[in-house]
Scaffold this motif. Structure first.
Motif, PDB file in Angstrom:
ATOM      1  N   GLY A   8      14.137 -22.921   9.944  1.00 54.26           N
ATOM      2  CA  GLY A   8      12.857 -22.650  10.602  1.00 54.26           C
ATOM      3  C   GLY A   8      13.098 -21.990  11.942  1.00 54.26           C
ATOM      4  O   GLY A   8      14.226 -21.942  12.434  1.00 54.26           O
ATOM      5  N   PHE A  87      11.785 -25.727   4.644  1.00 53.29           N
ATOM      6  CA  PHE A  87      11.293 -24.712   5.569  1.00 53.29           C
ATOM      7  C   PHE A  87      10.297 -25.402   6.511  1.00 53.29           C
ATOM      8  O   PHE A  87       9.187 -25.741   6.131  1.00 53.29           O
ATOM      9  CB  PHE A  87      10.632 -23.587   4.781  1.00 53.29           C
ATOM     10  N   VAL A  89       7.817 -25.796   9.677  1.00 56.78           N
ATOM     11  CA  VAL A  89       6.901 -25.046  10.547  1.00 56.78           C
ATOM     12  C   VAL A  89       6.183 -26.038  11.466  1.00 56.78           C
ATOM     13  O   VAL A  89       6.159 -27.242  11.202  1.00 56.78           O
ATOM     14  CB  VAL A  89       5.878 -24.236   9.725  1.00 56.78           C
ATOM     15  N   ASP A  99       7.453 -17.035  11.444  1.00 60.33           N
ATOM     16  CA  ASP A  99       7.292 -17.823  10.219  1.00 60.33           C
ATOM     17  C   ASP A  99       7.094 -16.904   9.015  1.00 60.33           C
ATOM     18  O   ASP A  99       7.669 -17.113   7.939  1.00 60.33           O
ATOM     19  CB  ASP A  99       6.093 -18.769  10.328  1.00 60.33           C
ATOM     20  N   ALA A 103       9.509 -16.505   5.882  1.00 63.67           N
ATOM     21  CA  ALA A 103       8.989 -16.823   4.550  1.00 63.67           C
ATOM     22  C   ALA A 103       9.278 -15.689   3.571  1.00 63.67           C
ATOM     23  O   ALA A 103       9.618 -15.933   2.404  1.00 63.67           O
ATOM     24  CB  ALA A 103       7.487 -17.082   4.628  1.00 63.67           C
ATOM     25  N   ARG A 107      11.457 -16.401   0.175  1.00 67.87           N
ATOM     26  CA  ARG A 107      10.920 -16.232  -1.175  1.00 67.87           C
ATOM     27  C   ARG A 107      11.932 -15.571  -2.107  1.00 67.87           C
ATOM     28  O   ARG A 107      11.814 -15.666  -3.329  1.00 67.87           O
ATOM     29  CB  ARG A 107       9.628 -15.396  -1.124  1.00 67.87           C
ATOM     30  N   LEU A 115       8.010 -26.465   1.760  1.00 70.00           N
ATOM     31  CA  LEU A 115       7.404 -26.199   3.063  1.00 70.00           C
ATOM     32  C   LEU A 115       7.069 -27.525   3.740  1.00 70.00           C
ATOM     33  O   LEU A 115       6.331 -28.341   3.193  1.00 70.00           O
ATOM     34  CB  LEU A 115       6.140 -25.362   2.888  1.00 70.00           C
ATOM     35  N   LEU A 117       5.352 -29.143   6.966  1.00 68.94           N
ATOM     36  CA  LEU A 117       4.510 -28.953   8.148  1.00 68.94           C
ATOM     37  C   LEU A 117       4.751 -30.117   9.091  1.00 68.94           C
ATOM     38  O   LEU A 117       4.297 -31.245   8.841  1.00 68.94           O
ATOM     39  CB  LEU A 117       3.034 -28.866   7.759  1.00 68.94           C
ATOM     40  N   PHE A 132      -1.083 -21.850   6.413  1.00 70.24           N
ATOM     41  CA  PHE A 132       0.260 -21.747   5.837  1.00 70.24           C
ATOM     42  C   PHE A 132       0.249 -21.490   4.335  1.00 70.24           C
ATOM     43  O   PHE A 132       1.292 -21.176   3.761  1.00 70.24           O
ATOM     44  CB  PHE A 132       1.064 -23.009   6.154  1.00 70.24           C
ATOM     45  N   LEU A 135       1.741 -18.259   3.007  1.00 70.27           N
ATOM     46  CA  LEU A 135       3.183 -18.039   2.885  1.00 70.27           C
ATOM     47  C   LEU A 135       3.622 -18.013   1.428  1.00 70.27           C
ATOM     48  O   LEU A 135       4.700 -17.519   1.110  1.00 70.27           O
ATOM     49  CB  LEU A 135       3.958 -19.113   3.659  1.00 70.27           C
ATOM     50  N   PHE A 137       4.221 -20.653  -0.851  1.00 72.70           N
ATOM     51  CA  PHE A 137       5.094 -21.686  -1.408  1.00 72.70           C
ATOM     52  C   PHE A 137       4.252 -22.739  -2.128  1.00 72.70           C
ATOM     53  O   PHE A 137       3.260 -23.234  -1.597  1.00 72.70           O
ATOM     54  CB  PHE A 137       5.935 -22.342  -0.313  1.00 72.70           C
ATOM     55  N   SER A 140       4.580 -28.361  -0.677  1.00 75.98           N
ATOM     56  CA  SER A 140       4.492 -28.583   0.770  1.00 75.98           C
ATOM     57  C   SER A 140       4.199 -30.048   1.045  1.00 75.98           C
ATOM     58  O   SER A 140       3.714 -30.781   0.173  1.00 75.98           O
ATOM     59  CB  SER A 140       3.392 -27.703   1.387  1.00 75.98           C
TER      60      SER A 140
END
Length: 465
Positions: A8, A87, A89, A99, A103, A107, A115, A117, A132, A135, A137, A140
């Motif tokens: 990140g 990842f 964020v 970010d 991303a 990918r 992901l 958060l 987000f 992005l 994904f 998350s």
């Protein structure tokens, strides 16, 4: 163990997440961006499935002390060697240009990406998730690394990905232990491959005939030697493509080529009495192209200049092999007579030596010292077209054959521009590596990759848009 990399941009809480998963404070946690500059590894104490955690330096950091490129390279290595990428964020800051740039890179990564958060200390902060989703994904999770909020779900998500990997690895290891070292016995017709197998097994298990091409299929034969398991794969002799006169020979050749690919070690049998031929060189070339460990067996040594003394005959045979198979110079060889069963035990002894040497892959620090010393001793030439010189940032070893009993590492070189790597200089680096780290029978594979900070920086929008 599986590897979980935490990546990140700076100051999103990667180190705090790393410390909580590791169960102790290892990485430095600080408000100043760019504090973590190197990869830090530690075992996870929070997941049910054992795994190794890797904390990386912040990507896209505005570091003015010259560490920016190194941080990018470190993160790159972590992503290319990981089984799962977290990842991270910052939910407080929302989606940033860095970010988005990261991303885009992630990918394309091979391992799955989760992901994370971070800094979601309160349910009201979860509304940041809508930003987000862009992005792209599918997986998350909200967490607060500082307070441990929702950490159980994060660990469950990690376990869901890595637990099957451990089961698969254990199953493959169990089968590998039973099968042992898979030796593909290859060579041209009538070189003595089946005779060699019978001599090793001390049993007439395969048909031996003076007629070339008697063996039509690849036959797997288990054998134990010095408390080690082996599987000998007796293969059909490979004729030149133009001389394969029927469909049976074509399919036999295909099975032989498949046996080479699935083997741990190729045993190239040479009819030394006849000498090395163009077809021997083609088979050796196939082994080299498949990047396989190799052992050369000089069969019918008893018929090679029988009037001379053994030392002189061996010296002459050595010169002949090294001259004719110069491109396969990493392969050691054994002289024997399969028909008389003399010297055949050295084939398996040498195979065990090759496996032992392959286990001692130099660590990252030692590898970088070897290669940086090589660069300092003989700097690469300046490219006349690009008017620049090749620069080595970092090197690491990745396993090319992940589950092989005899692993073959790929040495990944992160450089300023891979176009600057000349073939002659690549050969020089391979030779310097071999001199510092001898591993007979194992090919040295170099993968040169360009890296620069610009790869990670988001593109600036043109003015007026």
């Amino acid at each position: 163990m599986p590897t979980v990399a935490i990546v990140g941009r700076p100051n999103v809480g990667k180190s705090a997440l790393f410390n909580r998963l590791a169960g102790r404070k290892i990485a430095i946690v600080h408000d100043q961006p760019g504090v973590t500059r190197d990869r830090i590894a530690a075992p996870s104490k929070s997941t049910v499935t054992p795994c190794t955690l890797i904390d990386t330096g912040g990507i896209g950091a505005n570091i003015d002390d010259g560490f920016g490129d190194q941080v990018t390279i470190e993160a790159d290595i972590a992503m290319e060697t990981a089984d799962l990428i977290l990842f991270v964020v910052d939910a407080h800051d929302g989606l940033t240009a860095i970010d988005q740039a990261l991303a885009q890179k992630l990918r394309k990564a091979k391992p799955p990406v989760l992901l994370v958060l971070n800094k979601v200390d309160d349910p009201k902060h979860e509304s940041a998730f809508s930003d987000f989703t862009r992005l792209g994904f599918s997986s998350s999770v909200f967490v607060s690394a500082e307070h441990g909020r929702n950490f159980g779900q994060l660990c469950d998500e990690i376990d869901a990905v890595i637990a099957p990997l451990v089961s698969e690895t254990e199953a493959i290891a169990e089968v590998a232990e039973k099968v042992g070292i898979k030796l593909a016995i290859v060579g041209k017709p009538n070189a003595g491959k089946s005779s060699l197998v019978n001599a090793i097994l001390q049993d007439e298990r395969t048909i031996v005939s003076g007629i070339a091409g008697t063996t039509r299929d690849a036959v797997d034969l288990p054998y134990s030697f010095q408390n080690e398991n082996f599987t000998l794969i007796d293969t059909a002799g490979l004729r030149p493509r133009g001389k394969r006169d029927n469909s049976v020979e074509v399919f036999s050749a295909m099975r032989t080529e498949k046996a080479i690919r699935r083997s741990d070690l190729c045993v190239l049998v040479i009819d030394l009495a006849e000498g090395i031929t163009a077809q021997d060189r083609k088979i050796a070339q196939l082994i080299m192209e498949e990047k396989k460990p190799c052992l050369i067996v000089l069969n019918k040594f008893d018929l090679y200049h029988p009037g001379a003394n053994k030392t002189a005959r061996l010296e002459e045979a050595t010169a002949h092999v090294r001259s004719e198979l110069f491109f396969l110079n990493y392969a050691p060889f054994v002289a024997c007579s399969a028909k008389n069963a003399t010297g055949v035990d050295h084939v398996l002894k040498e195979a065990l030596k090759i496996r032992k040497g392959a286990q001692n892959i130099p660590g990252t620090g030692q590898l970088n010292r070897i290669l940086h010393t090589a660069f300092e001793t003989t700097p690469p030439p300046i490219d006349n077209k690009l008017r620049r010189r090749l620069k080595l940032y970092y090197a690491t070893a990745a396993m090319d054959e992940k589950y092989s009993v005899i692993p073959v590492p790929t040495i990944v070189l992160f450089v300023n521009d891979k176009r600057l790597m000349a073939t002659s200089y690549e050969s020089y680096l391979v030779n310097r590596f071999r001199a510092a780290h001898p591993a007979p029978g194992i090919p040295v594979i170099l993968s040169v990759r360009s890296r620069s900070r610009r790869e990670w920086e988001p593109r600036q929008k043109p003015q007026g848009h």
